[in-house]
Design an enzyme around this catalytic site. Structure first.
Site, PDB file in Angstrom:
ATOM      1  N   ARG A 249       0.875  -1.234  -0.185  1.00 34.03           N
ATOM      2  CA  ARG A 249       0.125  -0.161   0.059  1.00 34.03           C
ATOM      3  C   ARG A 249       0.897   1.162   0.057  1.00 34.03           C
ATOM      4  O   ARG A 249       1.100   1.860   1.062  1.00 34.03           O
ATOM      5  CB  ARG A 249      -1.022  -0.067   1.199  1.00 34.03           C
ATOM      6  CG  ARG A 249      -2.111   1.216   1.241  1.00 34.03           C
ATOM      7  CD  ARG A 249      -2.766   1.373   2.508  1.00 34.03           C
ATOM      8  NE  ARG A 249      -1.515   1.918   3.357  1.00 34.03           N
ATOM      9  CZ  ARG A 249      -1.349   3.158   3.396  1.00 34.03           C
ATOM     10  NH1 ARG A 249      -1.808   4.045   2.506  1.00 34.03           N
ATOM     11  NH2 ARG A 249      -0.290   3.624   4.426  1.00 34.03           N
ATOM     12  N   LYS A 267      12.370   7.913   3.441  1.00 34.94           N
ATOM     13  CA  LYS A 267      11.900   8.294   4.919  1.00 34.94           C
ATOM     14  C   LYS A 267      13.160   8.476   5.844  1.00 34.94           C
ATOM     15  O   LYS A 267      13.352   9.239   6.508  1.00 34.94           O
ATOM     16  CB  LYS A 267      11.144   6.945   5.424  1.00 34.94           C
ATOM     17  CG  LYS A 267       9.704   6.976   5.038  1.00 34.94           C
ATOM     18  CD  LYS A 267       8.734   7.934   6.068  1.00 34.94           C
ATOM     19  CE  LYS A 267       7.502   7.767   5.738  1.00 34.94           C
ATOM     20  NZ  LYS A 267       6.503   8.627   6.596  1.00 34.94           N
ATOM     21  N   ASP A 362       4.165   4.517  10.898  1.00 40.29           N
ATOM     22  CA  ASP A 362       3.972   5.656  10.917  1.00 40.29           C
ATOM     23  C   ASP A 362       2.557   6.032  10.163  1.00 40.29           C
ATOM     24  O   ASP A 362       2.301   7.153  10.376  1.00 40.29           O
ATOM     25  CB  ASP A 362       5.109   6.134   9.721  1.00 40.29           C
ATOM     26  CG  ASP A 362       5.243   7.653   9.623  1.00 40.29           C
ATOM     27  OD1 ASP A 362       5.043   8.486  10.594  1.00 40.29           O
ATOM     28  OD2 ASP A 362       5.527   8.392   8.538  1.00 40.29           O
TER      29      ASP A 362
END
Length: 630
Positions: A249, A267, A362
């Site tokens: 996803r 990230k 997150d």
């Protein structure tokens, strides 16, 4: 793993009687602790305090024993970032200390120019060029890092296509790491959308075409039974943060399989640039269990396994082997951030490993914390409290339910899912169901429920229609509208639409960036509810305190610390969040509050606590300034 006994062998025992390590130990040298071979004490060679822990099979450990077993005394003379020695000269605290450019041996000549950790390009001094055999391998001019930054920024601005800018930045990161981070830190507001959302979404979609060199570790079903060996192939050993995805996803783009690696890479770049975590301590990981994306399976440039996604036991076994191997290889205090897992796995993984590992999601927790910070800011300047508000969520996946849960922790209320759908709901949505007749259209839900705050996490673009925004504006003098889905194309509405349809009255924030918008006599600067406000500072706080678990109270502390950085001047411009140009200062304050909460909850292992946590956080931060080479 935890069902084992550890025996502490004092250094004096080893010195006086080395054979005692395999013999019987006096009771005073026995203690129940988690499995781990480590040295604890004020330093790894402190003979008065240090102990060697050896594993045997028996019993279990409590969380307190676990914490105590990994406790270490902070030595102000050692590397400060999580107690790991500053090998590359990366921390702010060691900025003035000369370093030796070690690779396998002392890097010199052409190999030094090819080493991204140590390469300085034309900024090598005359002395360094002589001592490291660079004479003739570089043009004769010597320039400053500041001029290099200016040149690189000029070059990147020449590109018209964002993906080209992204590729230029990634290429720089592979050539000259310190220059990459110096450029990003000094120009964070301009370059953040390039190295992360929204551009990283396109980079993931085309990752097979632009892939050129390894940026992290790929673990696939082919590696089952050998995951620990795969992790040990990564050259850096002092890892403190892992960002891992299975690519199912990716943002609002769906299943991108192995091409999701762009997300962990991006990230972790932000962990370093915004939170000051050392690049050498960061490890991007992609778990490749296949993909259900037919377009990728037919793409000749796809770099992952060409099979449908593994599910059930096969999937769970690979993930469990990974989680076990990470702790075995890197220890109890390694932070593992789950990123862009599908709903059905994301919540299960967080629940399963939240009590045994230092884990953080997150999409669930980071989004919740940053949204809560925005709501706290809005209440601070509009007046009232969160308990007085009525919330309507469009989308009840990871982000939506995570936000609802954290708001509930803050105000002891529940969210808004209709309980008539209770039987068909996934388990993580059920706590937020309320008694209400089902409604098909969002505008009907707005008119029926009369929310003061509308939050979109649906991943469906343009669902906050003109009718929906006008309905919110008719119900509220200052309607609060959060359009959080990423990337920009999936945003529930744009900033321009929110301000125009509400006649300039909306308090607006989005997941992806939007340009300032002029309406009437006012220029509105849309707030970006970007998780990058939260996770870098949260990670730094966990590392510098030596935390062994993530607690919900830490997320609340992070949200409150972020909201505390918003000024009246910011709010007057329409901002619910402080400017990103101050992000390192913001991250230091968040880290300090998170670390303070870790100490308060008894989850910290770096003892004693520093007297000034903000200053300590700043000293722990990575510095991209070039070092002088011996």
């Amino acid at each position: 793993m935890w069902g084992q006994k550890l025996i502490i062998v004092k250094y004096e025992d080893l010195e006086n009687n080395p054979a005692s390590i395999s013999g019987s130990f006096p009771d005073k040298h026995r203690r129940i602790l988690p499995t781990r071979v480590v040295v604890a004490g004020s330093s790894n060679r402190d003979k008065s305090n240090g102990s060697l822990l050896m594993a045997t099979d028996e019993s279990t450990a409590t969380l307190k024993e676990m914490r105590d077993g990994y406790a270490e005394v902070v030595d102000p003379k050692s590397g400060v970032s999580g107690g790991v020695q500053d090998v590359y000269g990366e921390d702010t605290a060691t900025e003035d200390q000369p370093v030796t450019p070690w690779s396998v041996s002392v890097a010199s000549g052409y190999s030094l120019l090819r080493d991204p950790h140590h390469n300085k390009g034309l900024a090598f001094s005359e002395k360094e060029r002589n001592s490291h055999y660079l004479r003739g391998l570089l043009p004769p001019t010597v320039i400053s890092q500041e001029l290099q930054v200016k040149k690189m920024l000029h070059n990147i601005r020449q590109y018209q296509v964002p993906l080209q800018k992204y590729m230029a930045m990634m290429d720089l990161q592979e050539r000259n790491q310190k220059l990459f981070y110096k450029l990003l830190i000094d120009n964070v507001e301009e370059l953040l959308p390039i190295v992360y959302t929204p551009t990283v979404g396109e980079a993931c979609q085309k990752y097979g075409s632009i892939y050129s060199r390894p940026q992290g570790v790929f673990i696939s079903l082919k590696d089952k039974g050998k995951v620990l060996e795969v992790l040990r192939n990564w050259p850096e050993k002092n890892i403190q943060v892992i960002v891992v995805t299975d690519g199912e996803r990716i943002l609002g783009l769906g299943d991108l399989g192995c091409h999701g690696m762009g997300i962990p890479v991006g990230k972790l770049s932000l962990y370093t640039a915004l939170g000051g975590i050392r690049p050498s301590a960061c490890l991007p990981v992609t778990i490749d269990v296949g993909t259900n994306n037919e377009k990728l399976l037919d793409d000749e440039f796809y770099i992952g396994l060409r099979q449908k996604r593994a599910i059930g036991q096969e999937y769970a076994e690979l993930l469990h082997e990974f989680m076990t191997a990470v702790k075995q290889n890197y220890g109890e205090r390694i932070l593992i951030q789950f990123e862009d897992f599908a709903n059905h796995n994301a919540f299960d993984l967080l629940e399963k490993y939240g009590t045994t590992h230092l884990v953080f999601n997150d999409d669930i927790q980071g989004t919740a914390s940053v949204v809560l910070a925005g709501l706290i800011s809005a209440m601070k300047f509009l007046g009232g409290s969160l308990a007085d508000q009525r919330f309507l969520f469009l989308g009840a996946g990871e982000a939506g339910t995570g936000i609802a849960e954290l708001i509930a922790l803050e105000i002891s209320k529940q969210g808004l899912i209709v309980s008539s759908r209770l039987e068909s709901l996934q388990h993580f949505k059920k706590p937020w169901a309320h008694e209400h007749e089902p409604v098909k259209e969002l505008v009907d839900a707005v008119n029926a429920i009369k929310p003061t705050i509308l939050i979109g996490t649906s991943g469906q673009g343009r669902t906050f229609t003109k009718e929906v925004v006008e309905a919110m504006a008719s119900l509220n003098e200052k309607p609060i509208i959060f359009s959080l889905s990423n990337p920009t194309s999936q945003s529930e509405c744009t900033a321009e639409e929110a301000y125009t349809w509400s006649q300039g009255r909306a308090i607006f924030a989005s997941g992806s960036p939007f340009d300032p918008f002029e309406y009437g006599d006012n220029v509105f600067v849309p707030g970006q509810a970007n998780n990058a406000y939260i996770f870098p500072g949260l990670g730094l706080g966990l590392i510098m305190s030596g935390a062994i678990r993530v607690h919900d109270d830490m997320l609340l502390a992070a949200a409150e610390a972020l909201a505390g950085q918003v000024t009246q001047e910011n709010f007057d411009k329409g901002l619910l969040y402080p400017p990103f140009k101050n992000i390192r200062k913001i991250s230091a304050h968040i880290a300090a509050e998170v670390a303070a909460k870790a100490y308060e909850l008894g989850l910290a292992t770096r003892l004693p606590p520093p007297k000034d946590l903000v200053k300590y956080a700043e000293s722990c931060m990575y510095s991209p300034a070039y070092r002088t080479y011996r």
